[in-house]
Design an enzyme around this catalytic site. Structure first.
Site, PDB file in Angstrom:
ATOM      1  N   HIS A  96       3.173  10.109  -4.497  1.00 47.44           N
ATOM      2  CA  HIS A  96       1.921   9.386  -4.329  1.00 47.44           C
ATOM      3  C   HIS A  96       0.999   9.635  -5.518  1.00 47.44           C
ATOM      4  O   HIS A  96      -0.198   9.396  -5.447  1.00 47.44           O
ATOM      5  CB  HIS A  96       1.256   9.789  -3.014  1.00 47.44           C
TER       6      HIS A  96
ATOM      7  N   ARG B 246      -4.972  -6.754  -1.458  1.00 45.48           N
ATOM      8  CA  ARG B 246      -5.199  -5.460  -0.827  1.00 45.48           C
ATOM      9  C   ARG B 246      -6.144  -4.697  -1.736  1.00 45.48           C
ATOM     10  O   ARG B 246      -5.791  -4.316  -2.850  1.00 45.48           O
ATOM     11  CB  ARG B 246      -3.892  -4.693  -0.623  1.00 45.48           C
TER      12      ARG B 246
ATOM     13  N   ASP C  28      -8.363  -2.022  -3.559  1.00 49.86           N
ATOM     14  CA  ASP C  28      -8.342  -0.612  -3.920  1.00 49.86           C
ATOM     15  C   ASP C  28      -9.526  -0.359  -4.844  1.00 49.86           C
ATOM     16  O   ASP C  28     -10.421  -1.191  -4.979  1.00 49.86           O
ATOM     17  CB  ASP C  28      -7.004  -0.249  -4.584  1.00 49.86           C
TER      18      ASP C  28
ATOM     19  N   LEU D 158       0.312   1.558  14.442  1.00 48.60           N
ATOM     20  CA  LEU D 158      -0.498   2.432  13.592  1.00 48.60           C
ATOM     21  C   LEU D 158      -1.961   2.030  13.512  1.00 48.60           C
ATOM     22  O   LEU D 158      -2.846   2.897  13.646  1.00 48.60           O
ATOM     23  CB  LEU D 158       0.114   2.509  12.187  1.00 48.60           C
TER      24      LEU D 158
ATOM     25  N   HIS E  75      -7.545  -0.579   1.071  1.00 50.96           N
ATOM     26  CA  HIS E  75      -6.737   0.577   0.671  1.00 50.96           C
ATOM     27  C   HIS E  75      -7.549   1.563  -0.166  1.00 50.96           C
ATOM     28  O   HIS E  75      -6.995   2.298  -0.977  1.00 50.96           O
ATOM     29  CB  HIS E  75      -5.516   0.076  -0.122  1.00 50.96           C
TER      30      HIS E  75
ATOM     31  N   GLU F  86       0.224  14.279  -4.737  1.00 53.99           N
ATOM     32  CA  GLU F  86      -1.001  13.532  -4.972  1.00 53.99           C
ATOM     33  C   GLU F  86      -1.651  13.979  -6.281  1.00 53.99           C
ATOM     34  O   GLU F  86      -1.356  15.052  -6.810  1.00 53.99           O
ATOM     35  CB  GLU F  86      -1.997  13.769  -3.833  1.00 53.99           C
TER      36      GLU F  86
END
Length: 464
Positions: A149, A178, A180, A333, A370, A398
């Protein structure tokens, strides 16, 4: 000679000094003095796509792209074709792409068996040559227990940083997007540091095979190399010679995080929250905060700090399935996240009533959300792909960029970004404004009852 870097624990102690009024000690860190005018917040996914393609076309020395995936769709093919075109125009150009090993070798969830995106990579290599090297990074032996990630596109001396991956919806193709966050930072030493981390941890390792050629090894045959890679990642941080910020400079500190213990990124996020004095803006796409973050948020509210949290409405979740479409279990979810948010709002309804806590739900048609990151007291910002959930906290690899801006030169950009986000967001006035479980579709209610009866809901939250 590079200065020795402190351990993640020492870094956390230094950042914790924020709450004790001693300021942030950057001595010994890989900290880069970046002129404020070299940092640009991009307006949205279309500008992000245009900037990426423009930087690729202009590249002369190196391109290193790191993302969860590079998808076999129109936007993904546009990117890979741009990479091959750049390499053809400049044969000495180094082009490397790193994506998650597991994600690249499977199809989309719910879409049946497939060779995944790796088949596209091999097709382009066979037709256009192997000048674009694409490698798969297996952070764990199974995708369920952790993925790559890490974020960041380094092109010559520019760092294009976003939590986005590369496909149609992230790059706003075909009328949907989406959302970000997107930042462009032009600074050679920062770019060198981020490339150095990738080279040291991934390049040439047995655990990180090429995906653009056959044969591909079996994951079971990579178990020992993956174990060694994990050991290395648990200790790895970005390196570089620290630079003293001058007037008008922003200190940019790249941080990596992997695993539950001595995780520099996690500890930094916690330290910034603990040290907040006036206001925190927290962005997360999936409302499933780690326990440590929930505890610190409780402390913030008790001592009067203003807190804004923005999440996506459940219909803006990338796993949401509209009622008119056939339901599958992955569609549970968004309801789990909404239930988490409703409980959180219930517990802090007093702070919501007083205006100290603002919970924002983002929704814009059938587009998805996101965003992730922190803004603290107008001085600190964290750009990251970390979803601020238990999975990011303990399983995935990360990274993030900590920006310290004592002169607040970037504050107009932060405020403009925040105002733009709120154009499609609604403040939650009461926890009852969120639907309860009884109003959920029958399939969702049935799955939730089964999970709670078997006490699986906590386990699922830890893996999300």
């Amino acid at each position: 000679m590079n200065r020795p870097l402190p351990s993640p624990r020492n870094l956390a102690r230094r950042l914790l000094s924020l709450g004790r009024g001693r300021g942030l000690d950057l001595s010994g860190q890989a900290s880069f003095a970046v002129p404020a005018q070299a940092i640009t917040t991009l307006a949205g996914p279309t500008e992000f796509r245009d900037t990426l393609l423009s930087l690729i076309a202009q590249a002369r020395r190196r391109i290193v792209l790191v993302a969860l995936y590079l998808q076999d769709d129109d936007a993904g093919r546009e990117v890979i074709e741009a990479l091959h075109a750049a390499r053809k125009a400049h044969p000495d150009l180094s082009v490397e792409v790193y994506v998650d090993w597991h994600r690249a070798r499977r199809g989309l969830i719910g879409k049946g068996d497939s060779e995944g995106n790796a088949a596209m990579y091999r097709d382009y290599a066979q037709r256009l040559g192997e000048g674009v090297v694409i490698r798969g990074v297996p952070v764990q032996n199974r995708e369920l227990f952790g993925v790559l990630h890490l974020k960041g596109f380094i092109i010559d001396d520019a760092v294009l940083y976003s939590g986005a991956s590369l496909n149609d919806v992230y790059l706003a193709r075909h009328g949907r997007y989406r959302l970000d966050r997107y930042h462009l930072i032009r600074h050679q030493a920062l770019a060198d540091s981020m490339v150095g981390y990738v080279d040291a941890q991934f390049r040439g390792r047995d655990a990180v095979p090429r995906l653009d050629r056959l044969p591909l090894p079996r994951t079971r045959d990579l178990q020992e190399p993956i174990r060694r890679l994990r050991q290395s990642l648990q200790q790895a941080q970005y390196e570089g010679i620290s630079e003293a910020p001058g007037d008008g400079d922003v200190a940019v500190i790249p941080l990596a995080g992997f695993g539950r213990n001595d995780n520099a990124l996690n500890e930094t996020l916690l330290a910034l929250l603990r040290g907040a004095q006036r206001r925190v803006i927290l962005l997360t796409p999936y409302f499933n905060l780690p326990r440590q973050v929930r505890v610190v948020i409780g402390h913030l509210l008790r001592r009067g700090c203003q807190l804004d949290i923005m999440v996506g409405d459940k219909t803006a979740n990338d796993f949401y399935i509209p009622p008119e479409q056939p339901f599958s279990r992955i569609g549970l979810l968004p309801y789990l996240y909404e239930a988490n948010l409703r409980r959180f709002a219930h517990d802090h309804q007093g702070a919501i009533d007083s205006g100290q806590l603002n919970l924002w739900l983002w929704r814009d048609g059938d587009n998805t959300y996101h965003l992730k990151g922190l803004l603290v007291d107008g001085e600190f910002a964290v750009l990251t792909g970390n979803n601020l959930n238990p999975r990011a906290w303990a399983l995935d690899l990360e990274n993030g960029l900590l920006l310290r801006d004592p002169s607040r030169r970037l504050l107009p950009q932060h405020e403009a970004e925040w105002q733009a986000l709120r154009r499609h967001a609604t403040r939650l006035a009461h926890y009852r404004d969120l639907p309860g479980v009884r109003s959920y579709p029958p399939e969702v209610r049935k799955l939730l009852r089964r999970m709670r009866r078997m006490r699986l809901d906590r386990l699922v939250n830890r893996l999300l």
